[in-house]
Design a protein around this motif. Structure first.
Motif, PDB file in Angstrom:
ATOM      1  N   GLU A   1      61.586 128.146  95.266  1.00 46.72           N
ATOM      2  CA  GLU A   1      61.031 127.341  96.364  1.00 46.72           C
ATOM      3  C   GLU A   1      62.104 127.009  97.417  1.00 46.72           C
ATOM      4  O   GLU A   1      63.263 127.355  97.271  1.00 46.72           O
ATOM      5  CB  GLU A   1      60.340 126.062  95.843  1.00 46.72           C
ATOM      6  N   ASN A   2      61.679 126.353  98.493  1.00 49.29           N
ATOM      7  CA  ASN A   2      62.566 125.978  99.611  1.00 49.29           C
ATOM      8  C   ASN A   2      63.345 127.171 100.170  1.00 49.29           C
ATOM      9  O   ASN A   2      64.514 127.020 100.552  1.00 49.29           O
ATOM     10  CB  ASN A   2      63.547 124.867  99.189  1.00 49.29           C
ATOM     11  N   ASN A   3      62.736 128.339 100.173  1.00 46.73           N
ATOM     12  CA  ASN A   3      63.347 129.585 100.671  1.00 46.73           C
ATOM     13  C   ASN A   3      64.508 130.079  99.804  1.00 46.73           C
ATOM     14  O   ASN A   3      65.232 130.988 100.201  1.00 46.73           O
ATOM     15  CB  ASN A   3      63.794 129.434 102.140  1.00 46.73           C
ATOM     16  N   ASN A   4      64.718 129.474  98.636  1.00 48.63           N
ATOM     17  CA  ASN A   4      65.835 129.867  97.775  1.00 48.63           C
ATOM     18  C   ASN A   4      65.421 130.932  96.772  1.00 48.63           C
ATOM     19  O   ASN A   4      64.459 130.746  96.022  1.00 48.63           O
ATOM     20  CB  ASN A   4      66.356 128.646  97.009  1.00 48.63           C
ATOM     21  N   LEU A   5      66.181 132.026  96.753  1.00 43.63           N
ATOM     22  CA  LEU A   5      65.866 133.145  95.869  1.00 43.63           C
ATOM     23  C   LEU A   5      67.082 133.480  95.008  1.00 43.63           C
ATOM     24  O   LEU A   5      68.152 133.795  95.521  1.00 43.63           O
ATOM     25  CB  LEU A   5      65.494 134.372  96.724  1.00 43.63           C
ATOM     26  N   LEU A   6      66.887 133.398  93.693  1.00 40.80           N
ATOM     27  CA  LEU A   6      67.922 133.885  92.770  1.00 40.80           C
ATOM     28  C   LEU A   6      67.802 135.392  92.774  1.00 40.80           C
ATOM     29  O   LEU A   6      66.701 135.929  92.537  1.00 40.80           O
ATOM     30  CB  LEU A   6      67.617 133.405  91.353  1.00 40.80           C
ATOM     31  N   ILE A   7      68.902 136.070  92.992  1.00 35.75           N
ATOM     32  CA  ILE A   7      68.810 137.516  93.201  1.00 35.75           C
ATOM     33  C   ILE A   7      70.034 138.205  92.636  1.00 35.75           C
ATOM     34  O   ILE A   7      71.154 137.707  92.755  1.00 35.75           O
ATOM     35  CB  ILE A   7      68.597 137.804  94.708  1.00 35.75           C
ATOM     36  N   GLY A   8      69.809 139.348  91.993  1.00 36.94           N
ATOM     37  CA  GLY A   8      70.943 140.088  91.450  1.00 36.94           C
ATOM     38  C   GLY A   8      70.701 141.587  91.526  1.00 36.94           C
ATOM     39  O   GLY A   8      69.644 142.048  91.961  1.00 36.94           O
ATOM     40  N   GLY A   9      71.720 142.316  91.125  1.00 39.17           N
ATOM     41  CA  GLY A   9      71.651 143.761  90.916  1.00 39.17           C
ATOM     42  C   GLY A   9      70.970 144.547  92.016  1.00 39.17           C
ATOM     43  O   GLY A   9      71.339 144.450  93.191  1.00 39.17           O
ATOM     44  N   GLU A  10      69.970 145.316  91.634  1.00 37.04           N
ATOM     45  CA  GLU A  10      69.355 146.283  92.555  1.00 37.04           C
ATOM     46  C   GLU A  10      68.663 145.638  93.753  1.00 37.04           C
ATOM     47  O   GLU A  10      68.350 146.331  94.716  1.00 37.04           O
ATOM     48  CB  GLU A  10      68.358 147.166  91.798  1.00 37.04           C
ATOM     49  N   PHE A  11      68.422 144.332  93.706  1.00 37.29           N
ATOM     50  CA  PHE A  11      67.668 143.711  94.804  1.00 37.29           C
ATOM     51  C   PHE A  11      68.528 143.172  95.933  1.00 37.29           C
ATOM     52  O   PHE A  11      68.032 142.840  97.007  1.00 37.29           O
ATOM     53  CB  PHE A  11      66.788 142.575  94.259  1.00 37.29           C
ATOM     54  N   LEU A  12      69.835 143.074  95.671  1.00 38.33           N
ATOM     55  CA  LEU A  12      70.707 142.384  96.626  1.00 38.33           C
ATOM     56  C   LEU A  12      70.608 142.930  98.049  1.00 38.33           C
ATOM     57  O   LEU A  12      70.606 142.166  99.010  1.00 38.33           O
ATOM     58  CB  LEU A  12      72.162 142.452  96.145  1.00 38.33           C
ATOM     59  N   GLU A  13      70.529 144.237  98.175  1.00 34.84           N
ATOM     60  CA  GLU A  13      70.510 144.832  99.517  1.00 34.84           C
ATOM     61  C   GLU A  13      69.085 145.162  99.982  1.00 34.84           C
ATOM     62  O   GLU A  13      68.905 145.794 101.013  1.00 34.84           O
ATOM     63  CB  GLU A  13      71.350 146.121  99.534  1.00 34.84           C
ATOM     64  N   ASN A  14      68.095 144.781  99.218  1.00 31.70           N
ATOM     65  CA  ASN A  14      66.720 145.169  99.563  1.00 31.70           C
ATOM     66  C   ASN A  14      66.227 144.344 100.768  1.00 31.70           C
ATOM     67  O   ASN A  14      66.154 143.114 100.694  1.00 31.70           O
ATOM     68  CB  ASN A  14      65.819 144.931  98.340  1.00 31.70           C
ATOM     69  N   PRO A  15      65.858 145.014 101.881  1.00 38.05           N
ATOM     70  CA  PRO A  15      65.457 144.272 103.080  1.00 38.05           C
ATOM     71  C   PRO A  15      64.207 143.403 102.872  1.00 38.05           C
ATOM     72  O   PRO A  15      64.006 142.430 103.613  1.00 38.05           O
ATOM     73  CB  PRO A  15      65.189 145.379 104.118  1.00 38.05           C
ATOM     74  N   ALA A  16      63.432 143.714 101.862  1.00 41.56           N
ATOM     75  CA  ALA A  16      62.228 142.899 101.605  1.00 41.56           C
ATOM     76  C   ALA A  16      62.597 141.444 101.321  1.00 41.56           C
ATOM     77  O   ALA A  16      61.779 140.538 101.507  1.00 41.56           O
ATOM     78  CB  ALA A  16      61.444 143.479 100.426  1.00 41.56           C
ATOM     79  N   PHE A  17      63.853 141.224 100.882  1.00 41.31           N
ATOM     80  CA  PHE A  17      64.257 139.869 100.485  1.00 41.31           C
ATOM     81  C   PHE A  17      65.347 139.272 101.371  1.00 41.31           C
ATOM     82  O   PHE A  17      65.896 138.221 101.052  1.00 41.31           O
ATOM     83  CB  PHE A  17      64.712 139.880  99.011  1.00 41.31           C
ATOM     84  N   SER A  18      65.642 139.953 102.487  1.00 38.38           N
ATOM     85  CA  SER A  18      66.791 139.523 103.298  1.00 38.38           C
ATOM     86  C   SER A  18      66.550 138.183 103.997  1.00 38.38           C
ATOM     87  O   SER A  18      67.503 137.496 104.361  1.00 38.38           O
ATOM     88  CB  SER A  18      67.156 140.607 104.318  1.00 38.38           C
ATOM     89  N   HIS A  19      65.292 137.792 104.191  1.00 38.69           N
ATOM     90  CA  HIS A  19      65.033 136.540 104.911  1.00 38.69           C
ATOM     91  C   HIS A  19      65.124 135.303 104.024  1.00 38.69           C
ATOM     92  O   HIS A  19      65.013 134.177 104.506  1.00 38.69           O
ATOM     93  CB  HIS A  19      63.658 136.590 105.600  1.00 38.69           C
ATOM     94  N   PHE A  20      65.341 135.501 102.726  1.00 42.82           N
ATOM     95  CA  PHE A  20      65.500 134.341 101.843  1.00 42.82           C
ATOM     96  C   PHE A  20      66.968 133.910 101.812  1.00 42.82           C
ATOM     97  O   PHE A  20      67.872 134.713 102.071  1.00 42.82           O
ATOM     98  CB  PHE A  20      65.097 134.702 100.410  1.00 42.82           C
ATOM     99  N   HIS A  21      67.191 132.648 101.457  1.00 41.03           N
ATOM    100  CA  HIS A  21      68.559 132.223 101.141  1.00 41.03           C
ATOM    101  C   HIS A  21      68.890 132.765  99.752  1.00 41.03           C
ATOM    102  O   HIS A  21      68.213 132.433  98.768  1.00 41.03           O
ATOM    103  CB  HIS A  21      68.663 130.686 101.166  1.00 41.03           C
ATOM    104  N   HIS A  22      69.912 133.624  99.681  1.00 42.39           N
ATOM    105  CA  HIS A  22      70.261 134.272  98.414  1.00 42.39           C
ATOM    106  C   HIS A  22      71.163 133.401  97.558  1.00 42.39           C
ATOM    107  O   HIS A  22      72.192 132.917  98.031  1.00 42.39           O
ATOM    108  CB  HIS A  22      71.016 135.578  98.687  1.00 42.39           C
ATOM    109  N   ILE A  23      70.793 133.232  96.310  1.00 44.02           N
ATOM    110  CA  ILE A  23      71.714 132.675  95.317  1.00 44.02           C
ATOM    111  C   ILE A  23      72.045 133.867  94.435  1.00 44.02           C
ATOM    112  O   ILE A  23      71.223 134.302  93.610  1.00 44.02           O
ATOM    113  CB  ILE A  23      71.049 131.555  94.492  1.00 44.02           C
TER     114      ILE A  23
END
Ligand code: CIR
Length: 255
Positions: A172-194
């Motif tokens: 929630e709150n635009n925060n996305l836990l993200i690792g591995g293969e997803f880090l560079e995926n543009p589908a998730f670039s607009h989230f705040h990455h943790i």
């Protein structure tokens, strides 16, 4: 906010659950204790937990998340891609019917397959992993159902992880836990990455429940990163579920 959760007790045959983990067989008694602690954590987040009895015929049946997707407007009964798991939906349908009216229940139909671990909810938009378990036909059926209820979805092809939420969690709150293969995926670039460190990749699977975040025990970098954003963290030991590729999200349906 979630008001309910559904869980299913692990069965003795869980030791034969599908796995790629190479961590040995789960200890059933310890898994039961961890399950009780998991339920307790959910209750601390203020949800009412429906606890289903174990189903010995299905070793992976404690992972109820894969059998349904519960949205605020409708319920989707899935069609698991793993052959040994398809039968799990039979006992879930009557449970879901206790919470959703019959005409707000949709079904993934063969040749479509979909497992709930491949679905990440962000408000009324849903990301759907195309994996070894969820195919394009299944994802399209889900997207069609979402459209019918005024919601939306998009597909995200996976390359290495089992399920989408094995490597991603929206807290929630635009925060996305993200690792591995997803880090560079543009589908998730607009989230705040943790960003989840490679050595803690298992902890990319966390769950947000009513402002608190459940984090697997023993992943201090991830835990601290989440706490530093102001969330209250509850840790839950899932060591026995990890041995059969399961994480925190897989063990419940939250709605
Ligand atoms: C399986 O391979 O189906 C189970 N052993 C693990 C399922 C994990 N579920 C999930 O990530 N939603």
């Amino acid at each position: 906010m979630f008001t309910h959760a559904i869980v299913k007790k692990p069965c003795h045959t869980m030791i034969y659950g599908i796995t790629t983990a190479n961590l040995g067989q789960p200890d059933y008694d310890l898994a039961m204790k961890q399950h009780a602690a998991y339920i307790d954590a959910l209750q601390q987040c203020g949800v009412q937990v429906t606890i289903l009895e174990a189903e010995e015929a299905f070793p992976d049946s404690c992972f109820v998340e894969d059998t349904a997707v519960l949205t605020r407007k409708f319920a989707l009964i899935t069609n698991p891609g793993a052959p040994s798991r398809k039968g799990e939906i039979a006992s879930m349908i009557p449970v879901i019917k206790q919470f959703y009216p019959e005409n707000n229940i949709e079904y993934i139909k063969t040749p479509g397959t979909l497992e709930g671990g491949d679905v990440m909810m962000v408000g009324d938009h849903f990301y759907i992993g195309i994996s070894a378990r969820t195919n394009r036909e299944g994802a399209q059926q889900f997207i069609n159902a979402l459209k019918k209820y005024g919601m939306s979805g998009e597909m995200v092809p996976l390359s290495t992880v089992l399920h989408l939420k094995t490597g991603l969690s929206y807290i929630e709150n635009n925060n996305l836990l993200i690792g591995g293969e997803f880090l560079e995926n543009p589908a998730f670039s607009h989230f705040h990455h943790i960003e989840v460190a490679a050595e803690e990749e298992y902890s990319a699977n966390c769950i947000w429940v009513n402002g608190k975040v459940l984090v697997p025990a023993g992943f201090l970098q991830t835990q601290k990163a989440i706490e530093s954003l102001g969330y209250e963290v509850l840790t839950v030991d899932t060591s026995e579920y990890r041995k059969i590729d399961g994480g925190l999200s897989c063990l419940s349906l939250r709605f």
